[in-house]
Design a protein around this motif. Structure first.
Motif, short mmCIF file in Angstrom:
data_model
loop_
_atom_site.label_atom_id
_atom_site.label_comp_id
_atom_site.label_asym_id
_atom_site.label_seq_id
_atom_site.Cartn_x
_atom_site.Cartn_y
_atom_site.Cartn_z
N UNK A 96 0.38 -1.54 0.36
CA UNK A 96 0.01 0.03 -0.12
C UNK A 96 1.10 0.91 0.19
N UNK A 97 1.72 0.79 0.32
CA UNK A 97 2.68 2.20 0.76
C UNK A 97 3.38 2.52 -1.06
N UNK A 98 4.00 1.85 -1.33
CA UNK A 98 4.25 2.15 -3.28
C UNK A 98 3.57 1.94 -3.56
N UNK A 99 1.92 2.21 -3.50
CA UNK A 99 0.65 1.95 -4.55
C UNK A 99 0.41 3.25 -4.09
N UNK A 100 0.17 3.94 -2.88
CA UNK A 100 0.22 5.26 -2.95
C UNK A 100 1.14 6.44 -3.11
N UNK A 101 2.45 5.05 -3.10
CA UNK A 101 3.35 6.86 -3.90
C UNK A 101 3.21 7.07 -5.10
N UNK A 102 2.72 6.03 -5.68
CA UNK A 102 2.71 5.39 -7.26
C UNK A 102 1.82 5.96 -7.34
N UNK A 103 0.67 6.87 -6.87
CA UNK A 103 -0.82 7.05 -6.88
C UNK A 103 -1.21 8.90 -6.98
N UNK A 104 0.41 9.22 -6.25
CA UNK A 104 0.63 10.20 -6.28
C UNK A 104 0.70 11.81 -7.39
N UNK A 105 0.54 12.44 -7.48
CA UNK A 105 0.96 13.38 -8.58
C UNK A 105 2.25 13.64 -8.68
N UNK A 106 3.12 13.07 -9.34
CA UNK A 106 4.56 13.80 -9.32
C UNK A 106 4.52 15.83 -8.54
N UNK A 107 5.00 16.03 -7.89
CA UNK A 107 5.92 17.38 -7.89
C UNK A 107 6.30 18.20 -9.06
N UNK A 108 6.17 18.22 -10.47
CA UNK A 108 6.55 18.97 -11.19
C UNK A 108 6.98 20.04 -11.42
N UNK A 109 6.13 20.88 -9.81
CA UNK A 109 6.34 22.73 -10.07
C UNK A 109 8.40 22.44 -9.35
N UNK A 110 7.68 21.34 -8.52
CA UNK A 110 8.92 21.64 -7.40
C UNK A 110 10.84 20.92 -8.36
N UNK A 111 10.10 20.03 -8.91
CA UNK A 111 11.08 19.69 -9.45
C UNK A 111 10.43 19.20 -10.78
N UNK A 112 11.84 19.47 -11.69
CA UNK A 112 10.95 18.98 -13.03
C UNK A 112 10.39 17.40 -13.40
N UNK A 113 10.33 17.65 -15.14
CA UNK A 113 10.26 16.13 -15.52
C UNK A 113 11.05 14.83 -15.12
N UNK A 114 12.07 15.19 -15.75
CA UNK A 114 13.67 14.83 -15.62
C UNK A 114 14.29 13.90 -14.12
N UNK A 115 13.91 15.26 -13.07
CA UNK A 115 14.08 14.46 -11.92
C UNK A 115 12.90 14.22 -11.42
N UNK A 116 12.10 14.03 -11.66
CA UNK A 116 11.42 12.96 -10.93
C UNK A 116 11.39 11.50 -11.24
N UNK A 117 12.02 11.76 -12.85
CA UNK A 117 12.16 10.22 -13.10
C UNK A 117 13.83 9.47 -12.26
N UNK A 118 14.59 10.68 -12.67
CA UNK A 118 15.33 10.24 -11.71
C UNK A 118 14.89 9.64 -9.92
N UNK A 119 14.47 9.79 -9.92
CA UNK A 119 14.30 9.55 -7.87
C UNK A 119 13.65 8.27 -8.74
N UNK A 120 12.68 8.48 -9.45
CA UNK A 120 11.57 6.52 -9.63
C UNK A 120 13.04 5.88 -10.03
N UNK A 121 13.83 6.50 -10.83
CA UNK A 121 15.36 4.98 -11.09
C UNK A 121 15.92 5.45 -9.92
N UNK A 122 16.71 5.92 -9.33
CA UNK A 122 17.67 6.01 -8.21
C UNK A 122 16.66 5.00 -6.86
N UNK A 123 15.19 4.84 -7.07
CA UNK A 123 14.53 4.38 -5.98
C UNK A 123 14.61 2.49 -6.51
N UNK A 124 14.38 2.62 -8.19
CA UNK A 124 14.22 1.38 -8.45
C UNK A 124 15.50 0.47 -8.22
N UNK A 125 16.95 1.06 -8.15
CA UNK A 125 18.00 0.71 -8.29
C UNK A 125 18.07 0.17 -7.14
#
Length: 282
Positions: free
Chosen positions: A141-170
């Motif tokens: 549920x923690x993973x799902x709620x994080x996935x459902x949350x809207x990305x913070x594209x104003x604070x961080x750009x599209x690329x930065x949000x994807x970098x965070x996703x990749x870091x978590x995957x690694x």
């Protein structure tokens, strides 16, 4: 005026009673007008003997039609973006409910199970399994709620949000992801950035779940007024025509079609998969 000559010739050959053509005409002052040229042909013994024609300035009509078309396009984009905003708000709300309420209930249940005192070995095993499954549910549920949350594209750009996703995957997966991108991504609207982020999110999930890949890549480029997203992996691949394409791919196509974009998949057994997405920048 070769187009008019060809139109008259074609009408005469087919014995058509009339013809019409539209074209742009350059005036003496250098401006252009849109003209509708119309002709009526009179025949005798199936041969054209006379023609009556007229020229009509349709520049204003053409301008109004173009304005109406542009208004329809703008209206379509506004409706699409509103639908996406509402969808993202609903996803975020569901994610918060799962995180704040359902996870709280499960955490409380884990506490109650944890204070029980099993008598037999079988009871002890049941207690340990219960704690294990509750903890697993909380983590999912923690993973799902994080996935459902809207990305913070104003604070961080599209690329930065994807970098965070990749870091978590690694941290949790042996698959190595590489990200490349153009800085022109800043030109995209917030709604289009969310569309692209959700597509990346969905395809990355597919790669982790099905591909058995060792490496994968995500690339963004901006060319000829379009942003191009490619996501590839070196996994086991599949035959697209013989594989059920579920809700995830349908959602991708629906989101992209809102902006007159395209989604293509190139995959073969043993050759991995490549997802190709194009969206107009403006």
């Amino acid at each position: 005026m070769s187009c008019i000559k060809n139109k008259i010739k074609e009408a005469a050959q087919k014995c058509e009673p009339s013809w019409k053509e539209q074209y742009r005409f350059r005036c003496a002052d250098g401006t252009y007008k849109y003209i509708q040229d119309r002709g009526y042909v009179i025949y005798e013994n199936d041969l054209p003997v006379r023609m009556i024609g007229s020229l009509t300035d349709i520049s204003q009509i053409k301008k109004l039609k173009d304005q109406l078309t542009n208004e329809k396009i703008r209206s379509h984009i506004e409706i699409s973006e509103t639908a996406l905003r509402v969808q993202e708000m609903e996803r975020t709300k569901i994610g918060q409910e799962l995180h704040d309420n359902v996870n709280q209930i499960l955490s409380t249940a884990r506490l109650f199970v944890d204070i029980t005192h099993p008598v037999t070995e079988k009871d002890q095993q049941a207690r340990e399994k219960s704690l294990e499954y509750i903890s697993l549910a909380i983590e999912e549920i923690r993973k799902l709620s994080k996935e459902l949350a809207a990305p913070q594209l104003k604070e961080k750009g599209l690329a930065d949000n994807i970098k965070i996703m990749i870091d978590d995957i690694h941290l949790a997966s042996p698959i190595r992801f590489k990200l490349t991108y153009d800085h022109d991504l800043k030109l995209l609207s917030a709604s289009k950035k969310i569309v692209l982020f959700r597509i990346v999110q969905e395809q990355v999930k597919n790669i982790l779940k099905h591909s058995e890949a060792k490496t994968a890549g995500i690339s963004f480029s901006v060319k000829n007024g379009e942003v191009i997203l490619e996501i590839w992996d070196d996994g086991k691949g599949f035959i697209p025509q013989q594989t059920h394409q579920g809700i995830g791919l349908s959602n991708m196509r629906e989101r992209v079609m809102m902006y007159d974009g395209k989604v293509d998949i190139d995959a073969r057994p043993g050759k991995g998969c490549r997802l190709h997405v194009t969206l107009p920048v403006n």
